[in-house]
Design a protein around this motif. Structure first.
Motif, short mmCIF file in Angstrom:
data_model
loop_
_atom_site.label_atom_id
_atom_site.label_comp_id
_atom_site.label_asym_id
_atom_site.label_seq_id
_atom_site.Cartn_x
_atom_site.Cartn_y
_atom_site.Cartn_z
N ARG A 119 0.93 -1.40 0.00
CA ARG A 119 0.02 -0.02 -0.11
C ARG A 119 0.92 1.22 0.07
N LEU A 120 1.62 1.34 0.85
CA LEU A 120 2.74 2.49 0.86
C LEU A 120 3.62 2.83 -0.32
N ARG A 121 4.07 1.51 -0.71
CA ARG A 121 4.86 1.65 -2.37
C ARG A 121 3.80 2.29 -3.33
N ARG A 122 2.73 1.82 -3.43
CA ARG A 122 1.67 2.30 -4.33
C ARG A 122 1.45 3.94 -4.15
N LEU A 123 1.23 4.11 -3.06
CA LEU A 123 0.91 5.38 -2.66
C LEU A 123 1.91 6.73 -2.95
N LEU A 124 3.26 5.94 -2.63
CA LEU A 124 4.38 6.97 -2.77
C LEU A 124 4.85 6.81 -4.54
N LEU A 125 4.86 5.63 -4.68
CA LEU A 125 5.26 5.75 -6.40
C LEU A 125 4.45 6.65 -7.15
N ARG A 126 3.07 6.67 -6.70
CA ARG A 126 2.12 7.49 -7.31
C ARG A 126 2.32 9.02 -7.36
N ALA A 127 2.87 9.34 -6.02
CA ALA A 127 3.19 10.82 -5.86
C ALA A 127 4.75 11.08 -6.54
N GLU A 128 5.41 10.20 -7.10
CA GLU A 128 6.72 10.42 -7.67
C GLU A 128 7.36 11.34 -6.86
N PRO A 129 7.85 11.07 -5.75
CA PRO A 129 8.65 12.31 -4.82
C PRO A 129 9.75 12.67 -5.49
N ASP A 130 10.19 13.93 -5.13
CA ASP A 130 11.41 14.35 -5.52
C ASP A 130 12.63 13.90 -4.36
N GLN A 131 13.76 14.23 -4.80
CA GLN A 131 14.99 13.84 -3.82
C GLN A 131 14.78 14.32 -2.37
N ARG A 132 14.40 15.61 -2.41
CA ARG A 132 14.20 16.47 -0.87
C ARG A 132 12.89 15.66 -0.28
N GLU A 133 12.00 15.38 -1.02
CA GLU A 133 10.74 14.84 -0.21
C GLU A 133 11.27 13.67 0.36
N VAL A 134 12.03 12.82 -0.29
CA VAL A 134 12.55 11.70 0.21
C VAL A 134 13.46 11.73 1.44
N ARG A 135 14.32 12.56 1.33
CA ARG A 135 15.27 13.06 2.61
C ARG A 135 14.08 13.26 3.85
N VAL A 136 13.09 14.15 3.44
CA VAL A 136 12.12 14.73 4.49
C VAL A 136 11.66 13.34 5.19
#
Lengths: 268, 268
Positions: A218-235
């Motif tokens: 579920r989390l994968r799906r949600l976050l892949l859908r959002a296409e985070p940028d590198q700063r978002e991943v760091r946050v």
């Protein structure tokens, strides 16, 4: 419409192709449509005379093909990945038509590496492999006879990519984000995030009594859908680290049992 | 847009194919895209075991294939004929893109028989044969490597015909979102999630030394982009609750300093 003149960084990835002839036919299909980056994940046999024969002159594509043992080596540096899926599956990924897929891939590939995955001849991509993708591509074949072979699928997608390259007017998909000041996260960075998430959910006892795989999907799906940028991943990883820290402190103070499953939890 | 439900009378004609394998591969390519009418003009060898092998199950198309000695037998009853031409020729015909060709063929075929011609593997259609056509079709392959083989050409055109059959708009629409079994989160649910996030980041000391508003804006942007459903919001809130619980236990055990005033902190 203006199109970037920079060469997009776009690779086609064949996952565990069984027949070397199909590798050659795929190389030929790509080359006819001006594509050159071929990556093979754990091919049954390569190089092989049959691949060269079927390439029919696209030897340069075969010679430059990169061979990887595992999928994550093939797409670790990619910021956008689509997986070709022979039929609609119960994988809730955004499904693109070949045309939309070509548009999204081309747009992303002008900003950094992007990949299009093709599965095994008989069984396609696994659900797990599809879960590494930002979306799926479905070639709308006749449901009564959807025996599209590997080279044919590569041909259709390469053709759509060619049209996109030639500047065919197509609407960009919804996933094509506006200009960002931060580059999108790479596949490897997203995998790092998911691993961190999994460990944290374990540490804070969220996984306890649940099905971790389902939650992680579920989390994968949600976050892949959002296409985070590198700063978002760091946050996000910063937040996870702080949650882990709290769990560690609570455990060190004896307020929480060690997180291993099995023994009864005295804190509860 | 309305599309006729009548089955269009559309045939694909292979003119003097040399290799029976290509006939089979063409039949398969057609069948995957829902096309069934195959006509062969003076084939070198047909029927043939290699054709059947390459048809990979599209035997019905092969079995129903009509064999003609001459082109005019194959298209005599047709009202509209296009000829696939490997490259631009000095033949004064209207040249269609595959997409335009599919649209024109499909439209005409709903009113009476129409045909799409494919030439010989090595030499294509003769100028004389092209002069029997209402127009030509050019597949925009890479001019540096335009070695599109017969089956690949049939695949590309059949695919475009399939899209036309499915009523695809010429312009691509937005990507299809996957079917969801859960309704999307409401605005109020998203606000509840953001409030919960804010409180949790406070509790686990993530906000300490940072600009909470900036962090929350980033998280908002990320999560709104993902358009979570209601279950996803519940999962995220469950994770936040467990992280809060760890922070509470750590604090109760004296392992963490009491945080700065937070809305729901009983210690204050």
């Amino acid at each position: 419409m203006m199109h970037s003149t920079a060469t997009p960084d776009l690779r086609l990835v064949l996952v565990e192709p069984s027949h070397p002839g199909n590798i050659g036919a795929a190389a030929r299909a790509m080359r006819t449509m001006g594509l050159r980056q071929l990556v093979l994940v754990n091919p049954h046999a390569f190089p092989h005379a049959e691949a060269s024969a079927m390439a029919a002159g696209a030897d340069d594509v075969l010679a430059a093909a990169r061979v990887c043992a595992r999928l994550d080596e093939a797409i670790g540096d990619c910021r956008f990945v689509l997986g070709c899926s022979a039929r609609r599956r119960h994988v809730p990924l955004t499904e693109h038509s070949p045309r939309e897929a070509a548009s999204a891939l081309w747009t992303h590939a002008t900003h950094g590496p992007a990949a299009l995955l093709f599965g095994r001849e008989r069984t396609g991509l696994t659900n797990d492999e599809l879960m590494h993708c930002n979306g799926s591509v479905f070639i709308p074949s006749d449901p009564e006879f959807s025996s599209l072979n590997l080279a044919a699928s590569v041909q259709v997608l390469s053709y759509e990519l060619r049209l996109r390259q030639l500047g065919a007017p197509v609407q960009a998909g919804p996933a094509t984000a506006p200009e960002r000041d931060e580059p999108p996260a790479t596949h490897a960075q997203m995998e790092g995030l998911f691993g961190h998430f999994d460990q944290t959910l374990h540490d804070i006892d969220f996984h306890k009594g649940r099905a971790p795989d389902t939650v992680m999907q579920r989390l994968r799906r949600l976050l892949l859908r959002a296409e985070p940028d590198q700063r978002e991943v760091r946050v996000l990883r910063g937040i996870l680290s702080d949650a882990q820290r709290m769990a560690r402190l609570a455990r060190a103070a004896g307020a929480v049992a060690t997180p291993n499953p099995g023994p009864a939890d005295p804190a509860d």
